[in-house]
Design a protein around this motif. Structure first.
Motif, PDB file in Angstrom:
ATOM      1  N   PRO A 155      38.644  34.560  29.499  1.00 15.86           N
ATOM      2  CA  PRO A 155      39.721  34.647  29.706  1.00 15.86           C
ATOM      3  C   PRO A 155      39.509  34.977  31.300  1.00 15.86           C
ATOM      4  O   PRO A 155      41.169  35.212  31.556  1.00 15.86           O
ATOM      5  CB  PRO A 155      39.835  35.620  29.292  1.00 15.86           C
ATOM      6  CG  PRO A 155      38.932  37.130  29.309  1.00 15.86           C
ATOM      7  CD  PRO A 155      37.749  35.627  28.389  1.00 15.86           C
ATOM      8  N   TRP A 156      38.687  35.507  31.983  1.00 11.60           N
ATOM      9  CA  TRP A 156      38.348  35.761  33.952  1.00 11.60           C
ATOM     10  C   TRP A 156      39.073  34.569  34.366  1.00 11.60           C
ATOM     11  O   TRP A 156      39.907  35.381  34.768  1.00 11.60           O
ATOM     12  CB  TRP A 156      37.265  36.456  33.829  1.00 11.60           C
ATOM     13  CG  TRP A 156      36.248  37.148  32.613  1.00 11.60           C
ATOM     14  CD1 TRP A 156      36.679  38.888  32.967  1.00 11.60           C
ATOM     15  CD2 TRP A 156      35.612  37.344  31.839  1.00 11.60           C
ATOM     16  NE1 TRP A 156      36.161  39.431  32.180  1.00 11.60           N
ATOM     17  CE2 TRP A 156      35.955  38.590  31.456  1.00 11.60           C
ATOM     18  CE3 TRP A 156      35.176  36.186  31.525  1.00 11.60           C
ATOM     19  CZ2 TRP A 156      34.778  38.563  30.239  1.00 11.60           C
ATOM     20  CZ3 TRP A 156      34.369  35.852  30.236  1.00 11.60           C
ATOM     21  CH2 TRP A 156      33.920  37.136  29.299  1.00 11.60           C
ATOM     22  N   TYR A 157      38.852  33.647  33.954  1.00  7.14           N
ATOM     23  CA  TYR A 157      39.038  32.472  35.524  1.00  7.14           C
ATOM     24  C   TYR A 157      40.722  31.651  34.326  1.00  7.14           C
ATOM     25  O   TYR A 157      39.778  31.286  33.474  1.00  7.14           O
ATOM     26  CB  TYR A 157      38.429  32.504  35.895  1.00  7.14           C
ATOM     27  CG  TYR A 157      37.414  32.555  36.764  1.00  7.14           C
ATOM     28  CD1 TYR A 157      37.649  33.718  37.885  1.00  7.14           C
ATOM     29  CD2 TYR A 157      36.240  33.767  36.202  1.00  7.14           C
ATOM     30  CE1 TYR A 157      37.306  34.668  38.419  1.00  7.14           C
ATOM     31  CE2 TYR A 157      35.851  34.512  36.218  1.00  7.14           C
ATOM     32  CZ  TYR A 157      35.972  35.634  37.625  1.00  7.14           C
ATOM     33  OH  TYR A 157      34.969  36.141  38.489  1.00  7.14           O
ATOM     34  N   ASP A 186      42.200  35.742  36.982  1.00  6.55           N
ATOM     35  CA  ASP A 186      43.608  35.867  36.164  1.00  6.55           C
ATOM     36  C   ASP A 186      43.274  37.750  36.587  1.00  6.55           C
ATOM     37  O   ASP A 186      42.380  39.020  35.982  1.00  6.55           O
ATOM     38  CB  ASP A 186      43.017  36.138  34.817  1.00  6.55           C
ATOM     39  CG  ASP A 186      44.899  36.669  33.988  1.00  6.55           C
ATOM     40  OD1 ASP A 186      45.119  37.519  34.180  1.00  6.55           O
ATOM     41  OD2 ASP A 186      44.971  35.321  33.177  1.00  6.55           O
ATOM     42  N   ALA A 187      44.051  38.624  36.957  1.00  6.12           N
ATOM     43  CA  ALA A 187      43.705  40.482  37.664  1.00  6.12           C
ATOM     44  C   ALA A 187      44.121  40.435  36.364  1.00  6.12           C
ATOM     45  O   ALA A 187      43.886  42.127  36.240  1.00  6.12           O
ATOM     46  CB  ALA A 187      44.643  40.536  38.865  1.00  6.12           C
ATOM     47  N   ASN A 216      34.839  39.875  35.780  1.00  4.98           N
ATOM     48  CA  ASN A 216      33.298  39.787  35.093  1.00  4.98           C
ATOM     49  C   ASN A 216      32.964  38.034  36.955  1.00  4.98           C
ATOM     50  O   ASN A 216      33.265  37.134  36.713  1.00  4.98           O
ATOM     51  CB  ASN A 216      33.298  38.561  34.285  1.00  4.98           C
ATOM     52  CG  ASN A 216      32.234  37.534  33.657  1.00  4.98           C
ATOM     53  OD1 ASN A 216      30.930  37.561  34.402  1.00  4.98           O
ATOM     54  ND2 ASN A 216      32.071  37.039  33.006  1.00  4.98           N
ATOM     55  N   PRO A 217      33.015  38.896  37.562  1.00  2.24           N
ATOM     56  CA  PRO A 217      33.011  37.917  39.283  1.00  2.24           C
ATOM     57  C   PRO A 217      31.641  37.782  38.759  1.00  2.24           C
ATOM     58  O   PRO A 217      31.748  35.863  39.556  1.00  2.24           O
ATOM     59  CB  PRO A 217      31.997  39.582  39.985  1.00  2.24           C
ATOM     60  CG  PRO A 217      31.975  40.899  39.364  1.00  2.24           C
ATOM     61  CD  PRO A 217      32.582  40.346  38.382  1.00  2.24           C
ATOM     62  N   ALA A 218      30.593  37.817  38.016  1.00  2.76           N
ATOM     63  CA  ALA A 218      29.946  36.808  38.032  1.00  2.76           C
ATOM     64  C   ALA A 218      30.018  35.492  37.616  1.00  2.76           C
ATOM     65  O   ALA A 218      28.698  34.386  38.047  1.00  2.76           O
ATOM     66  CB  ALA A 218      28.346  37.209  37.621  1.00  2.76           C
ATOM     67  N   GLU A 250      31.582  31.656  39.643  1.00  2.00           N
ATOM     68  CA  GLU A 250      31.201  30.274  40.809  1.00  2.00           C
ATOM     69  C   GLU A 250      30.311  29.213  39.895  1.00  2.00           C
ATOM     70  O   GLU A 250      30.759  28.462  39.829  1.00  2.00           O
ATOM     71  CB  GLU A 250      30.155  30.699  41.737  1.00  2.00           C
ATOM     72  CG  GLU A 250      28.966  31.077  40.698  1.00  2.00           C
ATOM     73  CD  GLU A 250      27.940  31.636  42.001  1.00  2.00           C
ATOM     74  OE1 GLU A 250      27.750  30.560  42.846  1.00  2.00           O
ATOM     75  OE2 GLU A 250      27.027  32.247  42.480  1.00  2.00           O
ATOM     76  N   TYR A 251      30.925  30.084  38.507  1.00  6.45           N
ATOM     77  CA  TYR A 251      30.449  29.214  37.655  1.00  6.45           C
ATOM     78  C   TYR A 251      31.680  28.020  36.755  1.00  6.45           C
ATOM     79  O   TYR A 251      31.042  27.641  35.361  1.00  6.45           O
ATOM     80  CB  TYR A 251      29.387  29.620  36.663  1.00  6.45           C
ATOM     81  CG  TYR A 251      28.127  30.240  37.394  1.00  6.45           C
ATOM     82  CD1 TYR A 251      26.921  29.249  37.951  1.00  6.45           C
ATOM     83  CD2 TYR A 251      27.496  31.351  37.869  1.00  6.45           C
ATOM     84  CE1 TYR A 251      25.726  29.712  38.931  1.00  6.45           C
ATOM     85  CE2 TYR A 251      27.028  31.315  38.526  1.00  6.45           C
ATOM     86  CZ  TYR A 251      26.001  30.869  38.841  1.00  6.45           C
ATOM     87  OH  TYR A 251      24.481  31.252  39.564  1.00  6.45           O
ATOM     88  N   SER A 252      32.829  28.710  37.274  1.00  7.50           N
ATOM     89  CA  SER A 252      33.444  28.307  35.909  1.00  7.50           C
ATOM     90  C   SER A 252      33.858  26.592  36.002  1.00  7.50           C
ATOM     91  O   SER A 252      34.589  26.524  37.441  1.00  7.50           O
ATOM     92  CB  SER A 252      34.897  29.283  36.188  1.00  7.50           C
ATOM     93  OG  SER A 252      34.881  30.794  35.626  1.00  7.50           O
TER      94      SER A 252
END
Length: 441
Positions: free
Chosen positions: A306-308, A315-316, A322-324, A327-329
């Protein structure tokens, strides 16, 4: 005196707050629907909504001789009518068509969310109890109309996807993948379904799909999230928002790909043997976000939910962060538009609708509820290039439309799409309670 002043101030603040809500709600699209499609869609700034925009077409059904519209050079007729919420189809080797007459299981929970969902389901024609049935349709004389109908399997639990593998018919119930022995030509199965693996039920996305992998040994099973953006916590999303890979002989499985909010339609691309899916993205970021999509799936992929969304846009609203993962999304391959509710998917290798509709994929767009104006409510074709991916400048092409009448009411809503044995395109219309057959003139 002070008490009266506070009351007046409170009323003023209430009026101001009400005005803000009025101005911001409902959210209206600022981009044309087509701008949020293709390999490089426009990604607008999010417009978060505490009160969701609700604009779902009221279901009125097909009146008289009314039928969908189709692209030039095609024609449409009913293949079967009088069904009970037909959602998904599967063509058997002998040409018979199985259709899952199904709906959401009873929903748990109340509160504002539950109240709104009940209103939406009722207005959209989705609030009726599930028939929990798979029906067999047979067009023995080849006239494009199923003259034989039988209750193939009953007593299921919100069944959806179906596939054959090694003489077994696999059915994806909302809470389990099950199987029964299949004999070609059978019009009814009475065997008790055997459990293959359990699936986590409940929540907003109940439909489970299943397809046979290109290796002919494993299955792919899609399981949507239980919520919009994991607002009930990630524990409630265990083994959800995933596509699973299943070894049916051993009844083992693993997560094949993740971060897919609601992957429903799945199909194997005949050009590459790779798995593809269509995904319903998140709500309440405004009428221009986030685009539903069509994409290839490879083992280990994570698409950010759900983070990106769309390959790394944050998605604020989601906590904890989950910043890590950013780059892998993985970025999807093709945007279908915001809130179109892409559900159906089939490749054009088995259809015979002319050169214009050869070599790509058909997508059934059930239609929006969280966008103004509405989007979807049609079947589109996505042109593919020779390399097995959507063409560089491709846009979705409407193949079947007219599901909304002149007043914006829903005469029907398309879901599953498959080819029949002659190469015509069958379209399951779950609120029109029929299956349409689209063929070349």
């Amino acid at each position: 005196m002070r008490k009266h002043i506070l009351i007046v101030l409170g009323l003023i603040l209430l009026v101001i707050a009400g005005g803000v809500v009025y101005l911001a709600w409902p959210d209206t699209a600022k981009l044309p629907a087509d701008a949020v499609t293709g390999k490089r869609p426009q990604i607008a700034a999010p417009r978060e909504q505490v009160i969701p925009t609700v604009d779902v077409a009221k279901v009125v059904g097909w009146q008289g001789a009314a039928r969908p519209t189709v692209a030039a050079g095609l024609q449409v007729q009913p293949f079967a009518t009088g069904l009970d919420h037909p959602r998904w189809m599967y063509r058997l080797p002998n040409g018979d068509v199985l259709v899952a007459e199904t709906n959401s299981p009873p929903r748990e929970g109340g509160g504002i969310t539950g109240f709104v969902m009940k209103i939406l389901m009722g207005r959209a024609g989705a609030g009726t109890p599930s028939a929990n049935r798979i029906t067999l349709l047979r067009d023995a004389n080849g006239d494009g109309v199923a003259e034989t109908r039988s209750a193939f399997m009953t007593g299921l639990n919100s069944p959806f996807g179906m596939t054959l593998l090694d003489g077994q018919l696999y059915i994806a119930n909302t809470d389990a993948l099950v199987r029964v022995p299949y004999v070609e030509g059978a019009t009814k199965i009475t065997a008790k379904p055997e459990l293959v693996i359990k699936l986590n039920p409940g929540g907003n996305h109940w439909a489970r799909n299943v397809v046979t992998a290109a290796d002919g040994k494993t299955l792919y099973v899609s399981v949507g999230s239980s919520s919009n953006i994991a607002e009930n916590g990630m524990a409630a999303e265990k083994y959800r928002a995933n596509i699973l890979q299943v070894w049916p002989v051993d009844k083992n499985w693993r997560i094949y790909a993740a971060g897919l909010r609601n992957p429903v339609g799945m199909a194997i691309n005949p050009a590459s043997g790779q798995l593809w899916t269509v995904v319903n993205e998140r709500d309440q970021l405004g009428s221009d976000l986030a685009p539903d999509y069509l994409t290839q799936i490879e083992f280990g992929d994570h698409f950010g939910w759900p983070w990106y969304y769309w390959g790394g846009y944050p998605d604020a609203r989601v906590e904890p962060k989950n910043p890590a993962l950013q780059e892998y999304s993985k970025r999807p391959d093709f945007a279908l538009g915001a809130h179109v509710a892409a559900l159906g998917l089939t490749f054009a290798n088995e259809t015979r609708l002319g050169a214009r509709f050869a070599g790509g994929a058909f997508v059934g767009e059930h239609g929006s509820w969280n966008r103004k104006p509405v989007s979807g409510y049609k079947v589109v074709y996505v042109p593919f290039a020779a390399g097995g991916f959507p063409a560089a400048n491709a846009k979705p092409v409407e193949v079947v439309g007219g599901f909304l009448d002149k007043d914006g009411n829903a005469q029907g809503r398309p879901v599953g799409v498959i080819a029949d044995r002659t190469g015509a395109l069958l379209v399951a219309d779950d609120v029109g309670n029929r299956i349409w057959r689209v063929s070349a003139r």
